[in-house]
Write a protein that holds these residues in place. Structure first.
Motif, PDB file in Angstrom:
ATOM      1  N   VAL A 103      11.129  10.900  -9.003  1.00 52.14           N
ATOM      2  CA  VAL A 103       9.914  10.473  -8.229  1.00 52.14           C
ATOM      3  C   VAL A 103      10.269   8.992  -7.458  1.00 52.14           C
ATOM      4  N   VAL A 104       9.805   9.220  -6.315  1.00 53.02           N
ATOM      5  CA  VAL A 104       9.930   7.989  -5.555  1.00 53.02           C
ATOM      6  C   VAL A 104       8.558   7.567  -4.923  1.00 53.02           C
ATOM      7  N   VAL A 105       8.225   6.369  -4.887  1.00 55.11           N
ATOM      8  CA  VAL A 105       6.842   6.205  -4.192  1.00 55.11           C
ATOM      9  C   VAL A 105       7.233   5.050  -3.091  1.00 55.11           C
ATOM     10  N   TYR A 106       6.950   5.377  -1.822  1.00 54.10           N
ATOM     11  CA  TYR A 106       6.941   4.699  -0.652  1.00 54.10           C
ATOM     12  C   TYR A 106       5.902   3.653  -0.422  1.00 54.10           C
ATOM     13  N   ALA A 107       5.946   2.575  -0.257  1.00 57.92           N
ATOM     14  CA  ALA A 107       5.032   1.377  -0.112  1.00 57.92           C
ATOM     15  C   ALA A 107       5.247   0.537   0.974  1.00 57.92           C
ATOM     16  N   THR A 108       4.506  -0.051   1.772  1.00 60.71           N
ATOM     17  CA  THR A 108       4.508  -1.055   2.665  1.00 60.71           C
ATOM     18  C   THR A 108       3.600  -2.457   2.408  1.00 60.71           C
ATOM     19  N   LEU A 109       4.342  -3.413   2.836  1.00 65.91           N
ATOM     20  CA  LEU A 109       3.575  -4.638   2.563  1.00 65.91           C
ATOM     21  C   LEU A 109       2.414  -4.548   3.601  1.00 65.91           C
ATOM     22  N   THR A 113       0.937  -1.159  -0.202  1.00 64.42           N
ATOM     23  CA  THR A 113      -0.048  -0.039   0.075  1.00 64.42           C
ATOM     24  C   THR A 113       0.758   1.175   0.006  1.00 64.42           C
ATOM     25  N   VAL A 114       0.634   2.113  -1.031  1.00 66.38           N
ATOM     26  CA  VAL A 114       1.416   3.429  -0.780  1.00 66.38           C
ATOM     27  C   VAL A 114       1.168   4.365   0.159  1.00 66.38           C
ATOM     28  N   ARG A 115       2.423   4.764   0.802  1.00 70.64           N
ATOM     29  CA  ARG A 115       2.460   5.624   2.008  1.00 70.64           C
ATOM     30  C   ARG A 115       2.612   7.086   1.415  1.00 70.64           C
ATOM     31  N   ALA A 116       3.316   7.086   0.387  1.00 64.21           N
ATOM     32  CA  ALA A 116       3.658   8.578  -0.057  1.00 64.21           C
ATOM     33  C   ALA A 116       4.295   8.581  -1.684  1.00 64.21           C
ATOM     34  N   VAL A 117       4.253   9.667  -2.081  1.00 63.71           N
ATOM     35  CA  VAL A 117       4.952   9.725  -3.463  1.00 63.71           C
ATOM     36  C   VAL A 117       5.505  11.167  -3.275  1.00 63.71           C
ATOM     37  N   GLY A 160      13.254  -2.181   8.597  1.00 61.06           N
ATOM     38  CA  GLY A 160      13.061  -3.602   9.275  1.00 61.06           C
ATOM     39  C   GLY A 160      11.966  -4.322   8.852  1.00 61.06           C
ATOM     40  N   ARG A 161      10.888  -3.692   8.555  1.00 66.35           N
ATOM     41  CA  ARG A 161       9.482  -4.269   8.080  1.00 66.35           C
ATOM     42  C   ARG A 161       9.738  -4.328   6.477  1.00 66.35           C
ATOM     43  N   PRO A 162       8.931  -5.323   5.856  1.00 66.86           N
ATOM     44  CA  PRO A 162       8.806  -5.134   4.396  1.00 66.86           C
ATOM     45  C   PRO A 162       8.149  -3.780   3.718  1.00 66.86           C
ATOM     46  N   GLU A 163       9.014  -3.248   3.085  1.00 66.18           N
ATOM     47  CA  GLU A 163       8.799  -2.124   2.271  1.00 66.18           C
ATOM     48  C   GLU A 163       9.248  -2.172   0.871  1.00 66.18           C
ATOM     49  N   LEU A 164       8.700  -1.124   0.077  1.00 67.25           N
ATOM     50  CA  LEU A 164       8.850  -1.151  -1.350  1.00 67.25           C
ATOM     51  C   LEU A 164       9.275   0.299  -1.913  1.00 67.25           C
ATOM     52  N   ARG A 165      10.159   0.521  -2.783  1.00 63.46           N
ATOM     53  CA  ARG A 165      10.486   1.825  -3.159  1.00 63.46           C
ATOM     54  C   ARG A 165      10.445   1.680  -4.829  1.00 63.46           C
TER      55      ARG A 165
END
Length: 192
Positions: free
Chosen positions: A182-188, A137-141, A159-164
């Motif tokens: 552009v950077v998207v921050y997302a978390t599992l 789920t996207v947390r920020a852009v 330390g948690r599963p994240e995606l950029r």
């Protein structure tokens, strides 16, 4: 790993790709995506889907160039997304990195052209070689000037599963290419 490398030199400089709005920036308030989802064991990603912007693309492993900057998929394959294969696999504990072109040298849109239009709460699905799908789920852009790219913030691990997700953006210079990323921050938030 350093950042700020031009992901592709483009002929689309007259029409800039979409930029994220200030409302999509990282928030200092509580993170609504902090659901308890257990990290997955490492497995290569094979496909990325972002329904909100019409992305459904295969993924390939990318590494670093001689200067330590993140490589991208070949410019001849603008609809291919890359993932940093020497780092965290998407869905595993840590920060996984994926990259893709915003556009092509011939002027067409790349796989991540509309990344700047993503909004908080959008989902990103990554199909993995182990037949599981990691749902983020996207947390920020955010948009960062290449010269002031916050490497620790982008690549650092909670330390948690994240995606950029990273692509080019902002203004364009014929001499140096795109001036920002552009950077998207997302978390599992789910596993299927």
């Amino acid at each position: 790993m350093t950042a700020g490398a031009v992901l592709v030199v483009s002929s689309m400089h007259d029409e800039q790709p979409p930029r994220p709005s200030a409302a999509q920036a990282l928030s200092t308030s509580a993170d609504p995506t902090r659901l308890m989802v257990h990290p997955l064991p490492p497995a290569d990603p094979v496909r990325i889907r972002i329904a909100a912007i019409g992305v459904n693309a295969p993924m390939t492993r990318v590494g670093l160039d001689a200067a330590g900057a993140l490589r991208t998929p070949p410019p001849t394959e603008p609809r291919l997304a890359g993932w940093y294969g020497d780092g965290t696999a998407p869905g595993s504990a840590g920060t996984a990195i994926a990259t893709g072109h915003v556009d092509t040298p011939t002027g067409g849109p790349g796989v991540f052209y509309d990344l700047g239009t993503l909004a908080k709460g959008a989902t990103i699905e990554i199909s993995r070689a182990d037949r599981r799908t990691a749902v983020f789920t996207v947390r920020a852009v955010e948009l960062y000037d290449r010269e002031e790219f916050p490497s620790k913030k982008v690549y650092g691990s909670s330390g948690r599963p994240e995606l950029r997700l990273i692509t080019c953006g902002g203004g364009y210079s014929k001499r140096t290419g795109y001036l920002s990323n552009v950077v998207v921050y997302a978390t599992l938030t789910a596993v299927r």
